[in-house]
Design a protein around this motif. Sequence first.
Motif, PDB file in Angstrom:
ATOM      1  N   PHE A   1       0.657  -1.181   0.014  1.00  0.00           N
ATOM      2  CA  PHE A   1      -0.141   0.035  -0.017  1.00  0.00           C
ATOM      3  C   PHE A   1       0.785   1.273  -0.058  1.00  0.00           C
ATOM      4  O   PHE A   1       0.287   2.443   0.115  1.00  0.00           O
ATOM      5  CB  PHE A   1      -0.816   0.105   1.198  1.00  0.00           C
ATOM      6  N   LYS A   2       2.197   1.209   0.076  1.00  0.00           N
ATOM      7  CA  LYS A   2       3.283   2.112  -0.164  1.00  0.00           C
ATOM      8  C   LYS A   2       2.770   3.463   0.834  1.00  0.00           C
ATOM      9  O   LYS A   2       2.714   3.294   1.991  1.00  0.00           O
ATOM     10  CB  LYS A   2       3.404   2.528  -1.555  1.00  0.00           C
ATOM     11  N   ALA A   3       2.170   4.506   0.159  1.00  0.00           N
ATOM     12  CA  ALA A   3       1.948   5.721   0.938  1.00  0.00           C
ATOM     13  C   ALA A   3       0.948   5.537   1.936  1.00  0.00           C
ATOM     14  O   ALA A   3       0.916   6.401   3.085  1.00  0.00           O
ATOM     15  CB  ALA A   3       1.795   7.165   0.092  1.00  0.00           C
ATOM     16  N   LYS A   4       0.001   4.900   1.469  1.00  0.00           N
ATOM     17  CA  LYS A   4      -1.031   4.603   2.580  1.00  0.00           C
ATOM     18  C   LYS A   4      -0.951   3.832   3.586  1.00  0.00           C
ATOM     19  O   LYS A   4      -1.833   3.391   4.592  1.00  0.00           O
ATOM     20  CB  LYS A   4      -2.404   4.194   1.539  1.00  0.00           C
TER      21      LYS A   4
ATOM     22  N   LYS B   1       0.773   3.529   6.474  1.00  0.00           N
ATOM     23  CA  LYS B   1       0.912   4.152   7.828  1.00  0.00           C
ATOM     24  C   LYS B   1      -0.661   4.441   8.219  1.00  0.00           C
ATOM     25  O   LYS B   1      -1.041   4.199   9.335  1.00  0.00           O
ATOM     26  CB  LYS B   1       1.838   5.359   7.778  1.00  0.00           C
ATOM     27  N   ALA B   2      -1.446   5.218   7.263  1.00  0.00           N
ATOM     28  CA  ALA B   2      -2.776   5.305   7.775  1.00  0.00           C
ATOM     29  C   ALA B   2      -3.583   4.223   7.744  1.00  0.00           C
ATOM     30  O   ALA B   2      -4.434   4.114   8.587  1.00  0.00           O
ATOM     31  CB  ALA B   2      -3.368   6.334   6.592  1.00  0.00           C
ATOM     32  N   ILE B   3      -3.517   3.027   7.011  1.00  0.00           N
ATOM     33  CA  ILE B   3      -4.062   1.992   7.050  1.00  0.00           C
ATOM     34  C   ILE B   3      -3.721   1.286   8.300  1.00  0.00           C
ATOM     35  O   ILE B   3      -5.035   0.628   9.191  1.00  0.00           O
ATOM     36  CB  ILE B   3      -4.054   0.950   5.837  1.00  0.00           C
TER      37      ILE B   3
ATOM     38  N   VAL C   1     -10.118   4.663   4.838  1.00  0.00           N
ATOM     39  CA  VAL C   1      -9.015   5.731   4.917  1.00  0.00           C
ATOM     40  C   VAL C   1      -9.040   6.655   3.657  1.00  0.00           C
ATOM     41  O   VAL C   1      -9.391   6.423   2.479  1.00  0.00           O
ATOM     42  CB  VAL C   1      -7.559   4.843   4.451  1.00  0.00           C
ATOM     43  N   ASP C   2      -9.475   7.851   4.033  1.00  0.00           N
ATOM     44  CA  ASP C   2      -9.759   9.082   3.002  1.00  0.00           C
ATOM     45  C   ASP C   2     -10.919   8.840   2.332  1.00  0.00           C
ATOM     46  O   ASP C   2     -10.857   8.908   0.942  1.00  0.00           O
ATOM     47  CB  ASP C   2      -8.341   9.356   2.165  1.00  0.00           C
TER      48      ASP C   2
ATOM     49  N   GLU D   1     -12.165   5.839   1.573  1.00  0.00           N
ATOM     50  CA  GLU D   1     -12.242   4.448   0.591  1.00  0.00           C
ATOM     51  C   GLU D   1     -12.076   3.446   1.530  1.00  0.00           C
ATOM     52  O   GLU D   1     -11.302   3.510   2.486  1.00  0.00           O
ATOM     53  CB  GLU D   1     -10.820   4.611  -0.243  1.00  0.00           C
TER      54      GLU D   1
ATOM     55  N   ILE E   1     -11.396  -0.177   2.491  1.00  0.00           N
ATOM     56  CA  ILE E   1     -10.172  -1.118   1.894  1.00  0.00           C
ATOM     57  C   ILE E   1     -10.492  -2.279   2.570  1.00  0.00           C
ATOM     58  O   ILE E   1     -10.294  -2.217   3.961  1.00  0.00           O
ATOM     59  CB  ILE E   1      -8.984  -0.597   2.124  1.00  0.00           C
TER      60      ILE E   1
END
Length: 570
Positions: free
Chosen positions: A368-371, A373-375, A396-397, A399, A401
């Motif tokens: 998920f790369k940039a996402k 940490k938020a996930i 997240v944002d 969306e 997931i």
Amino acid sequence: MSDSNANDLMSLCKRRGFIWPSFELYGGVAGMYDYGPLGCSLRNNIVEVWRSIYKGREGFVEIDSETVNPREVFKASGHVDEFADLLTYCTKCQAPFRADHLVKDFYENADVLTAKQLEEAFVEHNIKCPDCGGDLGPVEEFNLMFKTHIGPGSARVGYLRPETAQGIFVNFPNLYRYNREKMPLGVIQTGRSYRNEIAPRQGMIRMREFNQMEVELFVDPEDKDWPRFHEIENETLDLIPNTTCEPVTMTVKEAVEKGIIANRVLAYFVYTTKQLLTTVGIDPARLRFREHLQDEMAHYAADCWDAEVLLSYGWTEIVGIADRGCWDLSRHAQFSGADLTHFKRFDEPREMEVERIRAKHKALGPAFKAKAKAIATAMESMDPSAVKDGKLIVNVDGEDIELTDEYFEVATVREKVAGERVVPHVIEPSHGLDRIFYSVLEHAYSHDEKEDYTVLRLAPAVAPIKVGVFPLMEKDGLDDMAKDIYSKVHSHRVEAYYDGSGTIGKRYARMDEVGTPWCITVDYDSLPGGAAEGTVTIRDRDTTEQKRVPVDRIAEIVDDLLAGKPFADL
């Protein structure tokens, strides 16, 4: 009460405006009744006594929820799948019958019999159609809910509610916030419910559209006490425990200590039900509390008691008081996905083993790369109960997931916690208002065959008319004085009735027949210059005793009588 007296009571109710068969102009509909003017007043007075106990004394809050509910509500509650009676038809005249009612004389608890057992009972006991003597057909399930659709052309199925309770359960999150997330939380609701009864044949005891006064008390599962229990612990109850099925009288405290009633809070509200019923006019000698037998107890109930009164129909349930455990909130949480728990705060933080969702960062990063940490932050803030079939959905944002357990684990860790989340248990006193209404009338009904004189000895608190006001004659200023008294006595809490027609004896008889506790008469002695100037006669319904009292104190005297002052002490 004999059957003939019961018929006379129903005749009185119709003639004097207590209840009328619904749609009589078009032949009527079984199991449906309309309340007339006096019936509305009596019913509303019963509700106000109930409110004064639960909303006034106990501090419960009141809501009013919708009568049409979407199918999902009753799927969760179990009504869609299980709310059914067993039905049979006469093969000759096609009359429908509730199958268990046809065999009730042969079994202690006929409503637990299966369809097959009922069919066998018809044969064994040679049971035929009560109407025409024809043979009975096969037994099948009949769901009692009235089905509808919500919106024109909509495929969304709805049902008229068969009980008011579900409106309280589905509003638990709102009520919990309103109560500042504290337990216990008591909620009351009164209103109409609907059950498509197979063959209602007991007047107001079994109706298709009926009124309930429902109470739902949410409590901590580990704290089933009540702060006012000590006030009533030495009061007595007439009980029929399911262990012996024999009547026994004991104190509320003894019933709990001996394990006959499951806990103190349930016992408290069993006694509160006795207080309510005797206050509105149920004869204590014809009132008992019967514990549900094990085979009729709901599988989720810790204990359940019925308040039963003796009527012309026999012993009849009019209130059910149950400890329903966590069934209701757990089911709605399961079907809706909502959090219906209570955060139980500890006196001091405790070190406990708890389950937590832990992110697998090495798998999340590459996927998920940039996402990532938020996930990880989102999933670790969630409760483990959110994991379904090894999957977790995080937002997240904006969306959604979906994550498999490749990216997280549910781990048991030790940490200090301030409290824990628990599903509240429910204590439910559920009152059948129409049954209470009718029971009050039966217990109040008194007819002297010799004198052909009828009296309804209604409790003053619920009597639809509290005071009759009469001029001896409608002339010479007697009527003006009586009307002035009427205006002073009549108020929002005291319904008075002015009557100047017929002899005084006939007017007393009319008031006695509708349960009016007191009558005031203005005579010539009451007028200026009269032998008892400035006084009037007040008569007590139950003793027929009469006293002269000052007219300028009449409103105060009526208030004292309503507050319980004995007539003899006036």
